[in-house]
Each structure stands twice: as C-alpha cells, then as structure tokens.
Motif scaffolding. Sequence first.
Motif, PDB file in Angstrom:
ATOM      1  N   ASP A  67       0.831  -1.195   0.000  1.00 43.70           N
ATOM      2  CA  ASP A  67       0.000   0.000   0.000  1.00 43.70           C
ATOM      3  C   ASP A  67       0.870   1.251   0.000  1.00 43.70           C
ATOM      4  OD1 ASP A  67      -2.146   1.719   0.160  1.00 43.70           O
ATOM      5  OD2 ASP A  67      -2.297   1.563   2.340  1.00 43.70           O
ATOM      6  N   ILE A  68       0.513   2.210  -0.842  1.00 42.27           N
ATOM      7  CA  ILE A  68       1.306   3.440  -0.962  1.00 42.27           C
ATOM      8  C   ILE A  68       0.541   4.675  -0.506  1.00 42.27           C
ATOM      9  CG2 ILE A  68       2.681   2.536  -2.870  1.00 42.27           C
ATOM     10  CD1 ILE A  68       0.909   4.115  -4.783  1.00 42.27           C
ATOM     11  N   PHE A  69      -0.730   4.560  -0.198  1.00 39.71           N
ATOM     12  CA  PHE A  69      -1.547   5.733   0.110  1.00 39.71           C
ATOM     13  C   PHE A  69      -1.677   6.015   1.605  1.00 39.71           C
ATOM     14  CE2 PHE A  69      -3.838   4.853  -4.108  1.00 39.71           C
ATOM     15  CZ  PHE A  69      -3.012   5.716  -4.788  1.00 39.71           C
ATOM     16  N   ALA A  70      -1.661   5.004   2.451  1.00 38.48           N
ATOM     17  CA  ALA A  70      -1.849   5.166   3.891  1.00 38.48           C
ATOM     18  C   ALA A  70      -0.584   4.746   4.628  1.00 38.48           C
ATOM     19  CB  ALA A  70      -3.045   4.354   4.377  1.00 38.48           C
ATOM     20  N   TYR A  71      -0.105   5.574   5.549  1.00 37.44           N
ATOM     21  CA  TYR A  71       1.143   5.247   6.241  1.00 37.44           C
ATOM     22  C   TYR A  71       0.953   4.137   7.270  1.00 37.44           C
ATOM     23  CZ  TYR A  71      -0.697   8.538   9.812  1.00 37.44           C
ATOM     24  OH  TYR A  71      -1.471   9.184  10.729  1.00 37.44           O
ATOM     25  N   THR A  72      -0.285   3.917   7.727  1.00 36.21           N
ATOM     26  CA  THR A  72      -0.517   2.855   8.701  1.00 36.21           C
ATOM     27  C   THR A  72      -0.429   1.459   8.080  1.00 36.21           C
ATOM     28  OG1 THR A  72      -2.881   3.149   8.301  1.00 36.21           O
ATOM     29  CG2 THR A  72      -1.938   4.247  10.231  1.00 36.21           C
ATOM     30  N   SER A  73      -0.638   1.356   6.800  1.00 34.86           N
ATOM     31  CA  SER A  73      -0.690   0.037   6.147  1.00 34.86           C
ATOM     32  C   SER A  73       0.389  -0.105   5.080  1.00 34.86           C
ATOM     33  CB  SER A  73      -2.078  -0.189   5.535  1.00 34.86           C
ATOM     34  OG  SER A  73      -2.449   0.914   4.716  1.00 34.86           O
ATOM     35  N   ARG A 130       2.582  13.423  10.891  1.00 32.81           N
ATOM     36  CA  ARG A 130       1.636  12.665  10.103  1.00 32.81           C
ATOM     37  C   ARG A 130       0.225  13.261  10.174  1.00 32.81           C
ATOM     38  NH1 ARG A 130       4.478   8.157  12.709  1.00 32.81           N
ATOM     39  NH2 ARG A 130       5.800   7.133  11.130  1.00 32.81           N
ATOM     40  N   LEU A 131      -0.645  12.731   9.295  1.00 34.41           N
ATOM     41  CA  LEU A 131      -1.978  13.287   9.130  1.00 34.41           C
ATOM     42  C   LEU A 131      -3.027  12.337   9.699  1.00 34.41           C
ATOM     43  CD1 LEU A 131      -3.487  15.666   7.563  1.00 34.41           C
ATOM     44  CD2 LEU A 131      -3.736  14.024   5.705  1.00 34.41           C
ATOM     45  N   LEU A 132      -4.039  12.899  10.338  1.00 32.63           N
ATOM     46  CA  LEU A 132      -5.238  12.148  10.727  1.00 32.63           C
ATOM     47  C   LEU A 132      -6.402  12.671   9.911  1.00 32.63           C
ATOM     48  CD1 LEU A 132      -6.874  10.181  12.525  1.00 32.63           C
ATOM     49  CD2 LEU A 132      -7.171  12.084  14.142  1.00 32.63           C
ATOM     50  N   ASN A 133      -7.218  11.769   9.421  1.00 33.22           N
ATOM     51  CA  ASN A 133      -8.350  12.156   8.573  1.00 33.22           C
ATOM     52  C   ASN A 133      -9.509  11.198   8.772  1.00 33.22           C
ATOM     53  OD1 ASN A 133      -6.341  10.366   6.895  1.00 33.22           O
ATOM     54  ND2 ASN A 133      -8.390   9.936   6.102  1.00 33.22           N
ATOM     55  N   PRO A 134     -10.760  11.647   8.535  1.00 33.04           N
ATOM     56  CA  PRO A 134     -11.900  10.717   8.508  1.00 33.04           C
ATOM     57  C   PRO A 134     -11.825   9.841   7.263  1.00 33.04           C
ATOM     58  CG  PRO A 134     -12.608  13.012   8.770  1.00 33.04           C
ATOM     59  CD  PRO A 134     -11.177  13.037   8.354  1.00 33.04           C
ATOM     60  N   VAL A 135     -12.386   8.655   7.362  1.00 33.52           N
ATOM     61  CA  VAL A 135     -12.383   7.741   6.221  1.00 33.52           C
ATOM     62  C   VAL A 135     -13.206   8.303   5.070  1.00 33.52           C
ATOM     63  CG1 VAL A 135     -13.156   5.466   5.437  1.00 33.52           C
ATOM     64  CG2 VAL A 135     -11.931   5.686   7.595  1.00 33.52           C
ATOM     65  N   ASP A 136     -14.290   9.019   5.382  1.00 31.19           N
ATOM     66  CA  ASP A 136     -15.215   9.421   4.326  1.00 31.19           C
ATOM     67  C   ASP A 136     -14.706  10.550   3.435  1.00 31.19           C
ATOM     68  OD1 ASP A 136     -15.415  11.458   6.119  1.00 31.19           O
ATOM     69  OD2 ASP A 136     -17.564  11.244   6.495  1.00 31.19           O
ATOM     70  N   LYS A 190       2.665  14.242  -1.078  1.00 29.49           N
ATOM     71  CA  LYS A 190       2.807  15.233   0.000  1.00 29.49           C
ATOM     72  C   LYS A 190       2.511  14.636   1.370  1.00 29.49           C
ATOM     73  CE  LYS A 190       3.815  18.799  -2.620  1.00 29.49           C
ATOM     74  NZ  LYS A 190       5.107  19.513  -2.493  1.00 29.49           N
ATOM     75  N   TYR A 191       1.302  14.110   1.519  1.00 36.04           N
ATOM     76  CA  TYR A 191       0.879  13.523   2.792  1.00 36.04           C
ATOM     77  C   TYR A 191       0.182  12.198   2.514  1.00 36.04           C
ATOM     78  CZ  TYR A 191       1.442  18.203   4.865  1.00 36.04           C
ATOM     79  OH  TYR A 191       1.932  19.413   5.282  1.00 36.04           O
ATOM     80  N   GLN A 192       0.606  11.141   3.184  1.00 32.47           N
ATOM     81  CA  GLN A 192      -0.172   9.914   3.172  1.00 32.47           C
ATOM     82  C   GLN A 192      -1.304  10.038   4.185  1.00 32.47           C
ATOM     83  OE1 GLN A 192       3.215   7.160   3.865  1.00 32.47           O
ATOM     84  NE2 GLN A 192       2.496   6.097   2.028  1.00 32.47           N
ATOM     85  N   VAL A 193      -2.425   9.394   3.894  1.00 26.61           N
ATOM     86  CA  VAL A 193      -3.562   9.449   4.802  1.00 26.61           C
ATOM     87  C   VAL A 193      -3.364   8.459   5.944  1.00 26.61           C
ATOM     88  CG1 VAL A 193      -5.153  10.206   2.999  1.00 26.61           C
ATOM     89  CG2 VAL A 193      -4.864   7.756   3.452  1.00 26.61           C
ATOM     90  N   PHE A 194      -4.150   8.647   7.008  1.00 26.29           N
ATOM     91  CA  PHE A 194      -4.101   7.690   8.113  1.00 26.29           C
ATOM     92  C   PHE A 194      -4.692   6.357   7.673  1.00 26.29           C
ATOM     93  CE2 PHE A 194      -6.023   5.584  11.783  1.00 26.29           C
ATOM     94  CZ  PHE A 194      -4.933   5.511  12.645  1.00 26.29           C
ATOM     95  N   THR A 195      -5.871   6.394   7.100  1.00 29.57           N
ATOM     96  CA  THR A 195      -6.504   5.206   6.538  1.00 29.57           C
ATOM     97  C   THR A 195      -7.579   5.659   5.566  1.00 29.57           C
ATOM     98  OG1 THR A 195      -7.454   3.035   7.064  1.00 29.57           O
ATOM     99  CG2 THR A 195      -8.322   4.930   8.275  1.00 29.57           C
ATOM    100  N   ASP A 196      -8.188   4.727   4.854  1.00 32.89           N
ATOM    101  CA  ASP A 196      -9.216   5.049   3.857  1.00 32.89           C
ATOM    102  C   ASP A 196     -10.166   3.865   3.745  1.00 32.89           C
ATOM    103  OD1 ASP A 196      -8.203   3.375   1.339  1.00 32.89           O
ATOM    104  OD2 ASP A 196      -6.446   4.305   2.256  1.00 32.89           O
ATOM    105  N   SER A 197     -10.943   3.831   2.691  1.00 33.65           N
ATOM    106  CA  SER A 197     -12.020   2.845   2.574  1.00 33.65           C
ATOM    107  C   SER A 197     -11.614   1.576   1.844  1.00 33.65           C
ATOM    108  CB  SER A 197     -13.220   3.475   1.852  1.00 33.65           C
ATOM    109  OG  SER A 197     -12.837   3.933   0.566  1.00 33.65           O
ATOM    110  N   ARG A 198     -10.340   1.339   1.631  1.00 32.07           N
ATOM    111  CA  ARG A 198      -9.911   0.105   0.956  1.00 32.07           C
ATOM    112  C   ARG A 198      -9.785  -1.018   1.997  1.00 32.07           C
ATOM    113  NH1 ARG A 198      -4.535   1.461  -1.079  1.00 32.07           N
ATOM    114  NH2 ARG A 198      -4.586   2.867   0.701  1.00 32.07           N
ATOM    115  N   PHE A 199     -10.921  -1.389   2.570  1.00 30.75           N
ATOM    116  CA  PHE A 199     -10.927  -2.349   3.664  1.00 30.75           C
ATOM    117  C   PHE A 199     -10.503  -3.741   3.210  1.00 30.75           C
ATOM    118  CE2 PHE A 199     -14.411   0.727   4.695  1.00 30.75           C
ATOM    119  CZ  PHE A 199     -13.711   1.406   5.673  1.00 30.75           C
ATOM    120  N   ASP A 200     -10.573  -4.015   1.912  1.00 37.40           N
ATOM    121  CA  ASP A 200     -10.136  -5.323   1.430  1.00 37.40           C
ATOM    122  C   ASP A 200      -8.622  -5.502   1.562  1.00 37.40           C
ATOM    123  OD1 ASP A 200     -10.511  -3.256  -0.756  1.00 37.40           O
ATOM    124  OD2 ASP A 200      -9.146  -4.631  -1.761  1.00 37.40           O
ATOM    125  N   ILE A 201      -7.887  -4.409   1.840  1.00 39.69           N
ATOM    126  CA  ILE A 201      -6.443  -4.506   2.046  1.00 39.69           C
ATOM    127  C   ILE A 201      -6.123  -4.741   3.509  1.00 39.69           C
ATOM    128  CG2 ILE A 201      -4.229  -3.302   1.853  1.00 39.69           C
ATOM    129  CD1 ILE A 201      -5.348  -1.674  -0.405  1.00 39.69           C
TER     130      ILE A 201
END
Length: 550
Positions: free
Chosen positions: A54-60, A426-432, A445-456
């Motif tokens: 995963d390249i979009f969220a720093y947590t994953s 780092r950044l914190l953001n809502p999933v929506d 610039k900034y990776q998100v905390f998490t997002d809606s790609r729950f299948d990952i």
Amino acid sequence: MRKDLFAKYLLGVCALLTAFVYSFSPIGDENDVWWHLKTGKILNASGDGLPEKDIFAYTSGDHDWHNHEWLLQKMAYGMYDFFEDRTLGGFRAVILFKALLLTACFGLLWLFCVRRGGDPAAAAVAVVLAVSCSRFSIKARPPVVTYLFMVATLWALYEMREQFDSRRRRWGLAAGLTALMIPWANMHGGFLIAILLTGFYAVGGGLDAASAWFRDRSLTWAAVRRLPGFRQAIFFSLLAGALFGASLINPYGIKLYGMYLRVMSDQELVSVIVEMAPPPLLYAQAFKWILIALVICGSLAGRRLPGAAEYLILLFFTQQAMSHVRHLPLFAIAAAPMLTWQMGRCLDDAWRASRRGRLALPAGAAVLLALWAIFGPRIGWPRADEQGFQSAWDRSMELVKGAAYDPLGYPGGAVEYLLDHEPPGRLLNPVDCAGYLIWRLSPEKYQVFTDSRFDIFGGKFQRESVTMLSGGIDSQGRSWSDLLDAYDINTVVMDKYKRLNDLLEKSGQWTMVYVDPARRDRLDRYFRVWIRDTPRPVRPLEHESGGVDD
C-alpha cells in the motif's frame, strides 16, 4: 408489423434514456472514485508494474495490496487524462464513460428481458424499475462493470440451458463466458457473481432432475443420468470450475479471494460501512415495488418457470439486497427478467381478444414510469441547499452546465492550506474524505491515516480513526490522545461535527489554523485543519501486528 417494430424500439429507447439520465450526473458525496483515479494515474505513469504494498496510507505501508481493479483504474484515468484539457473535461469524461457503461448494461438487460419474456413493453417497465432501484449505487466506480457483465452472464447461462442440445452453441457460449471472466477478475471483485450464477444453474438442474425422479420413481439410474436437468447440472458444474480457473488469471492468483474474507469476516466493520447497511425502505421505493410486483404477477401468472435456477438466483439476490444497500442493482438485474416473464403471462391472460389493448397498457405504463423516474423530484437527490429534492434530470443538467462535482462537499480549502503551508505530518483524517485527500495529496505530499480500501487492511485502522475523531477509548484501553501520540500525528483534517474539535481546543496543545468559510444558503461540513503546537518527532511505525506497537 412496422408500427409494432417502431413501438418496440421506442420502448427500448425509453428504458435507455432513463438509464442514461440517472447515470449522467455529477459526482455526489463519493469517496472511492478519487482514489481509483489516483491509482490509475500512478499505474499509467509507472513502468514498474503494480505496487506490491500500500502506498496511500502510512498505517498500512507493509500490507500487500492486491489491487483487483487495476485494469479499469488505468482505463478510467486514461480517459480523464485525455479529456482533461479539452472541452468535455476529465471528470465529465469519466462520468460519461460510467453513463455509457450503465446505459449499455440496462439496454442489454432490456434485450434479455424481451428474449426471456417476449414482451418489449413489460420489459421496459421492468428495466425502468430496475434503473430506479439501482440509483443508490449508480456511481463512477468499478461495480458498474460488474452490472454489465452480470447481465451478459445471465443471458449466456439462459441460452446455454435453453439450447442445451446444440453442442456447438452451448460450448461456444461457455468459451465466451470463460474468456469474459479474465478481464472481469482484473476490473472488479464482483467476478465471483459469475461463479455463483453458474453454480445456481448447476443446482437448479439437479433440482429439476430430482423433481422428475420424485414424480416417476420407476426411473432407473441410467434414465436419470439422461434427464436434461442431470446433464445440465454436470455441465454447469464443470463450467463453474472453468470460470474459477479463469479468475486466477490475474496478477495475484488465488490470493485475490482473500479480499472477501478481510471484509466480511469483520462484522464490526461491516456494521459501520454505509453501503453494507440494509436499504432505507422509506426512499428505496422501486425496490418495494419490484418485490410487490413479483408477488402479485407471480400469483396471477400461475405458471412456473422452465427451471429452478431463476428462483434460486432471485431468492439469493433478494436476501442480499435486503441486507446490503450496495446490492440493490444486483437484485434489480436478477429480478427484471422474471418480472418481465410474469407480467407478459398476466397480460396474455387479460387481453386474449384485444391485441391493441394488450400493447397499449404496458407501453403507456412504461413511458409514464420513465417520465416519473426522470423528472419526479420526490424520488431524487437532496438539494445542496437542503430545500427539497432534485430530479434525475436536474442533476444531469448540472453536469451539462459544467458541475462535475460539488467542491463544497470536499476538503478542497483544507488541502490548499496544506499545500501552501506544509505543516508537519503525520496526518489524521476521517475515512469518508480519504479518497479526495489521496487524489490531491497522497503519496506525494501527505499519506492518509486510513481510507475505505478495507479489502487490504480490514477494519482495525478504521476503528482507531473513529476512536480518535470521536474522542473515545478503544477496546485496548487507549484514549484518543494516546493514539494521536502513538502515531506521532501532528496535523488533523476533519469536519466541524467531530467531537475531537472540542477536545483539541480544550487541550491547549493544538491550534486550529484553517476553517472553511461559512455559507448561509446551505448546510456544509466546514472542514478544519488543526496542527500540534509542538510537533512530535515522527518515528517509524511497527507493523507486525497491523497497528501501533505499544
């Protein structure tokens, strides 16, 4: 004869127009379309193949990314990029692409309904209802491909069963369906539907054979094996195996099936995903009408269908639609052919003597239903100013005038602040709103905390995000501030309705540096940006357990 042919095609155009108007509308409060486009951009720009992690969220960042939609993402962004500097524009090109796919889907469904039920007017009524039933899920996302391919699969399976004695026709359709599975498995996870539908045809054939045996117990085993239902059960079982094998022709092989387990095995996650909730029956009027029509027309038709497969398919997708709003289009597609057949039988019985009346009633109903679906505001979408509803036609006209999406529904101003001032991560953001942040910021610039790609990554990070934004305590006893510190979060983007706003203000350790300007003519989310007064050093995260290493 010529008048009947004209009326037939006019009804088809009526159904197609309804589908196009419904789908040719601005991007609404959608999250996924943004990260799909960003993924396509990265894939088209990179010559190194698909990202393994995963390249979009720093947590994953250490999670395997089995991107089962890569092919359609490349196509969608290619269209966006080609038209971005032209009159049509990139976003409107993507929306038009989606609208054409959905129009083709419901146009093919109308043809299949005519083939299945033999009545173009009844087919038009069924398809217009199916379009209206699907409106909650008609979005610029990969599922639109699944809707189209599902119709093609249903038609192919039906023809294979009806022309079972024609080996050439049957095996030709089976080969075509198997070939279709390859691009499907690389465009959307809905490819599993083809295997399920084929399995239902196999079970249906077995039930038909068993029914024949129960009616005539004198049949020998050799005679049972020669029954059409038994032979169909064997054939469709083999075809389901071939479809499964074809689905493995993707960059990830059998691992692709793990995405279903990561989501559906987490019932807590499923319970908070809006699309996985039951449909709002107060607004899902077409869904209720289809169910009522199936019951009434089915009882009046008084004749059973040629096989049990249709009943199994309808029961399965009815259950899915009643459980998950995202499956309403699948139910509508599965129900339309049976509803057409039932309505046709009822009309045959009611108008035996008058052929003119036989066509006039359903044709008039189809036209009025289409006009109501297109122009009726009470079944439309809430207006941006909260003053009533918009019709499907109103939304299409907004897109024609250039409004590809409503910028006030996204944190555009907050993103501009981040780009201009570059506060520490780092950044914190809502999933929506993570999809939009990915489109504008991640991973450059900034990776998100998490997002809606729950299948990952399942639902762990989503729960941690909710804990922080709601100012709560998680199941391990960690408070919102503990998690903010553990992840070294220095910047927060959220709307004004999150409880964390009040907590950060009271803490005396954070400062709100940006807030969206207020608009009196509408109800907005008013995104805000908070930064930590004394930034924490950003330490590497430990991912062995899929979260923060305490």
